[in-house]
Write a protein that holds these residues in place. Structure first.
Motif, short mmCIF file in Angstrom:
data_model
loop_
_atom_site.label_atom_id
_atom_site.label_comp_id
_atom_site.label_asym_id
_atom_site.label_seq_id
_atom_site.Cartn_x
_atom_site.Cartn_y
_atom_site.Cartn_z
N PRO A 28 0.83 -1.20 0.00
CA PRO A 28 0.00 0.00 0.00
C PRO A 28 0.87 1.25 0.00
N ARG A 29 0.29 2.35 -0.44
CA ARG A 29 0.98 3.64 -0.40
C ARG A 29 0.20 4.58 0.49
N THR A 30 0.78 4.89 1.63
CA THR A 30 0.11 5.75 2.60
C THR A 30 1.17 6.57 3.32
N LYS A 33 0.65 7.84 7.09
CA LYS A 33 0.60 6.73 8.04
C LYS A 33 1.95 6.03 8.14
N HIS A 80 4.95 1.43 5.24
CA HIS A 80 3.66 1.64 4.59
C HIS A 80 2.67 0.55 5.00
N ARG A 81 3.12 -0.69 5.08
CA ARG A 81 2.21 -1.78 5.49
C ARG A 81 1.76 -1.60 6.94
N MET A 84 -0.60 1.27 7.34
CA MET A 84 -1.92 1.03 6.78
C MET A 84 -2.74 0.06 7.64
N SER A 85 -2.12 -1.00 8.15
CA SER A 85 -2.93 -2.03 8.83
C SER A 85 -2.28 -2.60 10.08
N GLY A 89 -0.29 -5.67 8.85
CA GLY A 89 0.77 -5.26 7.94
C GLY A 89 2.13 -5.76 8.38
N TYR A 130 -6.40 1.88 11.53
CA TYR A 130 -6.12 0.62 10.84
C TYR A 130 -6.86 -0.59 11.40
#
Length: 429
Positions: A28-30, A33, A80-81, A84-85, A89, A130
């Motif tokens: 993911p791209r965040t 976060k 990023h992982r 995101m979560s 992640g 997340y």
């Protein structure tokens, strides 16, 4: 601040099939976060004394000698992982080969110690960014339960045989102990320790010649065989077709087809009357919304004067409440629909929904840490044989993390395992 260390060799990436592992294959791209995740890891590294190694030969933060190591091979993807979560992640990043540790259990044990302190109190609201709830399709309703069981226990009997002992017992053993009470665990005595566990549970349930026994959760049949060897008659329930077939073959080979019946049956559909009900590490798969139905079923089929012996993984009640309803990496990839109970939750469920009461508890968490260590060592030693069964590198890394994560939970005391006796109290006069 960063500190130079010896440059790291690049990690061999785990190539993820996007059809089979969509959330591992996709990073993911965040950016916002990811920045928050990086700052949080720096804080954890400072507070816990972790050595976070970067691929450019630097440390994320200064670290003491001998500190647990988190080795980031692809830091951007990792942050990023995680941003995101969260822990999902974190696990998917390991599956993808984006981080490693020379002592995975040591690192995870440190993180599993007082996990509620990892995120600052004032930043707990970040969980809302997340944390997800488990999908409705994974709640262990009668319609979903078989699918949930299939995803784990029907992977391959051959896979489980590669890392379990010859009894095919997939639950904590009870080892002999040294004078200080530490388990004396080795691959050579694992089968004996599994028999010790089973025999203690059967003793707790009062199983002997002529006993009518209901087993909820067959496994691969070892408990049913040992109960039948005592002269009991056993009905064993499972939702795993793979386990059903092999358990029946093993029971026949032991000569007990006249004493043991294995049924493909949800626990809620159990029928009959039994002197003893035994269940080994099954309540965790039931899910919190269905604990009342699970214990009510046991109460319904238990004969007057009967005894119930459970082996259950447990966690502190406050942590159970905090994690209840949270979609975790373990739920997503290993045990969909599950929830580890607390002893207090078992007491509450039985008191509110049954005539059963907790009469005794015997905990032995360090024995599970050692059981998991032996499984993990056998699993990693047999990587080529596991690959030959068709399980790819992402799957193998997933299971390495699952086994190490579980071992760390017991080593840290975050998790426990208990044998619990339930009985109906005599009415007062």
């Amino acid at each position: 601040m960063t500190t130079h260390v010896e440059a790291l060799a690049p990690s061999a990436a785990a190539t993820a099939d996007p059809q089979h592992w969509p959330d591992v294959a996709r990073v993911p791209r965040t950016p916002l976060k990811a920045t928050v995740a990086r700052r949080l890891l720096r804080r954890i590294a400072r507070r816990r004394g972790l050595r976070v190694e970067l691929p450019n030969g630097r440390l994320l933060e200064p670290a003491p000698a001998g500190a647990p190591v988190l080795r980031l091979h692809r830091p951007d993807a990792f942050f990023h992982r995680v941003g995101m979560s969260g822990l999902i992640g974190f696990g998917e990043s390991y599956q993808a080969g984006e981080w490693d540790s020379p002592d995975l259990v040591g690192l995870l044990t440190e993180l599993a110690t007082a996990p509620e302190t990892l995120v600052p109190t004032g930043a707990q609201w970040l969980r809302r960014l997340y944390v997800k709830r488990p999908p409705a399709g994974e709640l262990s309703t009668p319609d979903n339960a078989r699918t949930n069981i299939h995803r784990h226990y029907d992977l391959s009997n051959e896979l489980f045989a590669l890392f379990l002992d010859p009894t095919l017992s997939y639950s904590s053993a009870v080892f002999a102990t040294d004078p200080a009470g530490a388990p004396l665990a080795s691959s050579e005595n694992l089968a004996q320790a599994q028999h010790r566990k089973i025999d203690r549970l059967l003793d707790l349930a009062g199983v002997g010649a002529g006993s009518r026994v209901l087993e909820i959760g067959t496994g691969w049949g070892e408990l049913a065989v040992r109960a039948a060897a005592r002269g009991a008659r056993v009905v064993s329930l499972t939702l795993s077709e793979e386990q059903l077939a092999l358990a029946r073959r093993r029971i026949a080979a032991a000569g007990f087809t006249d004493r043991v019946e294995v049924r493909l049956c949800d626990y809620r559909a159990a029928e009959g009357e039994f002197d003893a009900v035994v269940s080994v590490e099954m309540v965790e798969a039931v899910g919190r919304p269905f604990w009342p139905a699970y214990f009510a079923t046991i109460d319904r089929v238990l004969a007057p004067g009967g005894r119930v012996a459970l082996q259950a993984i447990t966690m502190p009640h406050e942590r159970m409440l905090a994690s209840s309803g949270t979609y975790t990496w373990i739920l997503k990839y290993i045990f969909p629909g599950g929830q580890i109970p607390s002893t207090e939750a078992i007491r509450q469920a039985t008191a509110r929904h049954t005539g059963l009461r907790v009469a005794a508890c015997d905990s032995f968490g360090p024995h599970y840490a050692q059981t998991l260590r032996l499984w993990r060592e056998r699993f990693t030693e047999r990587a080529d044989e596991i690959a030959a069964l068709g399980f790819d590198q992402v799957f193998q890394r997933m299971w390495e993390l699952y086994l190490a994560y579980s071992e760390a939970g017991f080593a840290a005391g975050y998790l426990d395992v208990q044998q619990i006796l339930l009985t109906r109290p005599e009415p007062t006069r």
